[in-house]
Motif scaffolding. Structure first.
Motif, PDB file in Angstrom:
ATOM      1  N   ALA B 286       0.839  -1.205   0.000  1.00 57.79           N
ATOM      2  CA  ALA B 286       0.000   0.000   0.000  1.00 57.79           C
ATOM      3  C   ALA B 286       0.870   1.250   0.000  1.00 57.79           C
ATOM      4  CB  ALA B 286      -0.915  -0.014   1.226  1.00 57.79           C
ATOM      5  N   ARG B 288       3.920   1.563  -1.292  1.00 58.85           N
ATOM      6  CA  ARG B 288       4.476   1.750  -2.640  1.00 58.85           C
ATOM      7  C   ARG B 288       3.440   2.416  -3.550  1.00 58.85           C
ATOM      8  NH1 ARG B 288       6.385  -3.691  -1.869  1.00 58.85           N
ATOM      9  NH2 ARG B 288       8.597  -3.646  -1.334  1.00 58.85           N
ATOM     10  N   GLU B 289       2.196   1.956  -3.444  1.00 57.62           N
ATOM     11  CA  GLU B 289       1.139   2.509  -4.293  1.00 57.62           C
ATOM     12  C   GLU B 289       0.839   3.955  -3.905  1.00 57.62           C
ATOM     13  OE1 GLU B 289       0.020   1.376  -6.951  1.00 57.62           O
ATOM     14  OE2 GLU B 289      -1.724   2.658  -7.314  1.00 57.62           O
ATOM     15  N   ARG B 292       3.592   6.133  -5.227  1.00 56.57           N
ATOM     16  CA  ARG B 292       3.471   6.272  -6.690  1.00 56.57           C
ATOM     17  C   ARG B 292       2.391   7.289  -7.050  1.00 56.57           C
ATOM     18  NH1 ARG B 292       0.617   5.053 -10.895  1.00 56.57           N
ATOM     19  NH2 ARG B 292      -1.104   4.118  -9.727  1.00 56.57           N
ATOM     20  N   ARG B 293       1.229   7.189  -6.397  1.00 58.25           N
ATOM     21  CA  ARG B 293       0.125   8.105  -6.722  1.00 58.25           C
ATOM     22  C   ARG B 293       0.457   9.528  -6.310  1.00 58.25           C
ATOM     23  NH1 ARG B 293      -5.225   4.721  -4.673  1.00 58.25           N
ATOM     24  NH2 ARG B 293      -4.748   2.795  -5.798  1.00 58.25           N
ATOM     25  N   GLU B 296       2.674  11.012  -8.764  1.00 57.67           N
ATOM     26  CA  GLU B 296       1.913  11.291  -9.979  1.00 57.67           C
ATOM     27  C   GLU B 296       1.142  12.597  -9.833  1.00 57.67           C
ATOM     28  OE1 GLU B 296       0.624   7.488 -12.284  1.00 57.67           O
ATOM     29  OE2 GLU B 296      -1.173   8.333 -11.351  1.00 57.67           O
ATOM     30  N   PRO B 361      -5.596   0.903   3.062  1.00 57.76           N
ATOM     31  CA  PRO B 361      -5.562   1.234   1.634  1.00 57.76           C
ATOM     32  C   PRO B 361      -4.586   2.385   1.361  1.00 57.76           C
ATOM     33  CG  PRO B 361      -7.533   2.139   2.651  1.00 57.76           C
ATOM     34  CD  PRO B 361      -6.797   1.395   3.737  1.00 57.76           C
ATOM     35  N   PRO B 362      -4.100   2.506   0.141  1.00 61.60           N
ATOM     36  CA  PRO B 362      -3.156   3.585  -0.179  1.00 61.60           C
ATOM     37  C   PRO B 362      -3.694   4.962   0.198  1.00 61.60           C
ATOM     38  CG  PRO B 362      -3.328   2.038  -2.009  1.00 61.60           C
ATOM     39  CD  PRO B 362      -4.352   1.625  -1.009  1.00 61.60           C
TER      40      PRO B 362
END
Lengths: 440, 371
Positions: B286, B288-289, B292-293, B296, B361-362
């Protein structure tokens, strides 16, 4: 009370017969039967042909008897209270070649704590001899009754005598499968009996009846261990079982890799999936839910997607709900959970009950539900009610339902899913019929 | 180097067992318990020697006896079984027996919920050796870790003559994922180096790293003594002598001094980032995600995944000290890793994201990073 040196003399060590254990300065109290067992053990080991000190592994328990290891010229390992028999079983797995001797030194207290270990070792016929020094109480902790303490025997914590009868360890070990079991009174020369146990291939146990000179004699003055044992039905006895295979686990080095080519899913199809897509299939045990989830995930892999699949079901795997979560994504999946499901497929009431809360989190997507079930009110969600249970039969409810989802959503090419089913099940699933149903 | 992909749908348990066997582990002993069942099942198919034990005390005793004779043993369990093992793990630690214990965390307390994952056993693992001695604890946070850290766990166990905990949780070892088998690097078998000198052999006389050379019980050359009680170099009980106490403190020293040899951290730092996410085990995914987001979306944020949990590598603090805000997602009630690092007085720039009985959750991590 006899002292050890008046009872039996250990053979002197010589160049041809090195001592297994030194008996000139034993660490036990004067008059303790442990001294007599040690001297008899030394004598008995010399009677076993071909045995030298480094062929013997002594596994000693906690309690007074545990400190015997200091006297041994053999290998020694001293562990936890009650666990020495189990530790010895482990030693037996790696001691090579066969013909080495594992001796477990344990008291009646340790045998009480570790009773299941003794029964397990007897059942498996582990090649070892367990010497149970039964002085009828836990001595090192000040004298408390053990499971082997007979009724009426007085200890520090049972000054009026133990109330319960105690159990017959020899009979228990015999029933569990021990090849040779003997109970003897720990006086005099019983080295022939010990040698017989040591020579026995497989599991043998010798229970030696003693009395603790510090706590046993103090609370039970004038009582002889032989009389106490006899009065309580724990008489000297030899019990045997026919020879049977000895517990061994030779290494099998030829076992195939878990990562064989059958697992590899060829990249055959393509998908235009623009983002992570999360699917839940909720049904009942026996409907192939878990396998269908894996096949959907494999179809995703065949299309070059990243996938996850996890299952959940109650501890009673053959009844109740069965649920899978599958994620499909066009890039590596870091988070393997589902944030908001994009599609939920429900094939049974068990499944519906399990996903009701997740249905409420959906604001878009697809809900495919068996026609027999009530249609949930889900604003923004496309709800499709269809007969999921009869077209391919109960065992294939899940295969059909996920196929129907693909047919309705074009999430993945149906061909990728059918290929995955073919690869897994071959002729066991009527693929032609499934394909016909899904494409009409 | 390019390779032809061999993508399969697999779970981490399969990789762990295959990696351990390829690394030279020869004996699996255990009692199956959710969520470690798959490990047990694969071990039954793959290990050269496999014994189903009647319970977890027996498991650790059989393992210890086998390890004392030179076998490389492995087991897998979850909290209820691990709790039964603790006294015997202390014994194996004191006897200096190499072995790998895979602890797959699930939701407690007690039997809790067998099929729900958790990160609730950190405090137990850190505190399980009487006297506060750390046991090397490696933690899996991805499928590649299942391969690499399994090998590493066995290597450390043999190299330092100690039990090693391979910590994981339900999600890491039961959830199936796509995985390219062609990316796995071959593993060489690990062998226990044996003492080759003259007698008498002193089983607890250490080498320069603080580790005694090993000889198995039952060998035909020298007498071997082992004991779980305080002992000197000969392996005999000694109550309170300087030599015996020194031997016990050496056990601590060998684990801590050799930490650089098994420090595994995954650091993904972004230049000029002032915020850091620190994660381990299931929440690493979670994290890592989330990172990443966030990137972004234009946020600058770094990520530290901790794979050597105990003893705790000092580099963790060096990294943390570079950031204004550090977020620790943990699937437990109180933030056990944060408590381990900072005690009961947690600096305000350290932010915990907790969850009890559900995956984090992320979005929950992202929210705390940018708050």
């Amino acid at each position: 009370m006899s002292t050890p040196d008046t009872v039996v003399q250990a053979p002197p060590a010589s160049d041809t017969a090195p001592a297994f254990l030194r008996t000139d300065h034993l660490p036990f109290c004067k008059g303790c039967g442990h001294n007599i067992v040690a001297i008899n053990t030394e004598k008995a080991l010399h009677k076993v042909a071909g045995l030298s000190p480094l062929d013997v592994v002594v596994v000693s328990d906690i309690g007074c008897i545990g400190i015997i290891d200091q006297q041994y010229a053999s290998h020694t390992i001293h562990g936890l209270h009650g666990r020495s028999t189990a530790l010895g079983v482990g030693v037996s797995l790696g001691v090579h070649p066969p013909g080495k001797k594992i001796l477990v030194y344990i008291g009646d207290g340790g045998a009480t704590i570790g009773l299941p270990h003794i029964l397990e070792a007897a059942d498996r016929n582990v090649d070892m001899t367990v010497l149970v020094h039964n002085n009828m109480l836990y001595g090192m902790t000040g004298g408390q009754p053990s499971g082997l303490t007979p009724v009426g025997f007085k200890t520090a914590s049972t000054p009026d005598g133990k109330i319960t009868p105690g159990f017959d360890l020899c009979r228990l070990a015999h029933v569990a499968g021990a090849i040779r079991v003997q109970r003897l009174i720990g006086i005099g020369d019983f080295s022939d009996d010990l040698a017989e146990a040591f020579r026995t291939p497989g599991f043998s146990l010798v229970e030696i009846i003693e009395i603790c000179p510090s706590y046993g004699v103090k609370y039970n003055p004038g009582r002889k261990p032989a009389d106490i044992a006899r009065e309580n039905g724990f008489e000297p006895v030899v019990l045997t079982n026919p020879p049977r295979p000895i517990h061994s686990r030779p290494a099998r080095l030829d076992r195939p890799s878990l990562l064989n080519d059958d697992l590899v899913v060829p990249h055959r199809d393509v998908s235009n999936l623009p983002r992570k897509y999360s699917i839940i299939l909720a049904g009942s045990a026996g409907e192939g839910v878990q396998a269908a989830g894996e096949l959907l995930a494999e179809a995703g892999i065949a299309c070059g997607l990243s996938v996850t699949k996890k299952g959940s079901y109650p501890v009673t795997v053959g009844v109740g709900f069965s649920l899978i979560e599958v994620n499909l994504k066009n890039r590596p999946i870091n988070y393997t959970g589902i944030e908001t499901p994009d599609a939920i497929v429900i094939t049974s009431l068990d499944g519906l009950r399990k996903v009701e809360s997740q249905i409420r989190t959906m604001q878009s997507g697809v809900l495919l539900i068996d026609a027999s079930l009530p249609k949930p009110a889900s604003p923004g969600v496309v709800v499709i009610s269809a007969d999921l249970r009869t077209p391919m039969g109960t065992r294939n409810v899940s295969l059909y339902s996920l196929g129907l989802l693909l047919a309705k959503t074009s999430l993945l090419p149906l061909s990728a899913y059918l290929d995955a089913i073919r690869h897994r099940f071959g002729d066991k699933v009527d693929l032609a019929r499934l394909q016909a149903l899904l494409t009409t | 180097m390019t390779h032809s992909p061999r993508v399969a749908l697999i779970d981490g348990s399969r990789l762990i067992i295959e990696a351990l066997v390829q690394s030279g582990a020869d004996t699996f002993i255990g009692y199956p318990i959710t969520p470690s069942n798959l490990l047990f099942q694969y071990a039954s198919e793959r290990f050269p020697r496999m014994l189903g034990a009647p319970d977890e005390i027996t498991t650790l005793q059989w393992m210890s006896g086998a390890a004392a004779t030179g076998l490389l043993t492995v087991t897998a369990t979850s909290f209820p079984g691990f709790a039964l093992m603790v006294e015997s793990i202390n014994m194996a630690f004191m006897m200096e027996l190499p072995m790998v214990i895979i602890l797959a965390q699930r939701l407690g307390p007690a039997t809790g919920t067998a099929t729900t994952g958790a990160q609730g056993d950190l405090a137990l693992v850190r505190g399980m050796i009487s006297g506060g001695f750390p046991v090397p604890t490696l933690c899996i946070s991805s499928l590649p870790d299942c391969w690499d850290l399994s090998h590493e766990a066995l290597r450390v166990a043999v190299s330092l003559r100690t039990p090693v905990i391979l910590l994981t949780s339900k999600e890491m070892i039961m959830t199936m994922q796509d995985f390219d088998l062609a990316t796995l690097k071959p593993l060489s078998p690990i062998k226990i180096p044996l003492y080759k000198g003259e007698g008498p052999y002193l089983p607890y006389a250490p080498d320069e790293r603080g580790v005694p050379p090993f000889l198995p019980l039952g060998n035909p050359h020298h007498q071997v003594r082992m004991t779980a009680s305080t002992h000197d170099a000969t392996g005999l009980i000694q109550a309170g002598t300087p030599e015996a106490l020194g031997n016990s403190t050496r056990l601590h020293r060998k684990i801590v001094r050799n930490l650089p040899d098994y420090t595994w951290l995954e650091l993904d730092e972004q230049p000029d980032a002032r915020r850091l996410v620190v994660a381990y085990d299931v929440t690493a995914g979670a994290a890592r995600e989330a990172v990443r987001r966030l990137r972004e979306q234009g946020h600058r944020v770094s990520l530290l995944v901790v794979k050597t949990l105990f003893p705790t590598p000092p580099q963790i603090f060096e990294v943390i000290d570079r950031y204004e805000r550090v977020v620790f997602p943990e699937e437990n009630l109180t933030g056990q890793f944060v408590e381990h690092l900072f005690g009961q007085r947690i600096p305000s720039r350290i932010r915990s994201v907790h969850s009890f009985g559900a995956m984090i959750p992320p979005a929950a991590i992202m929210q705390e990073v940018i708050a």
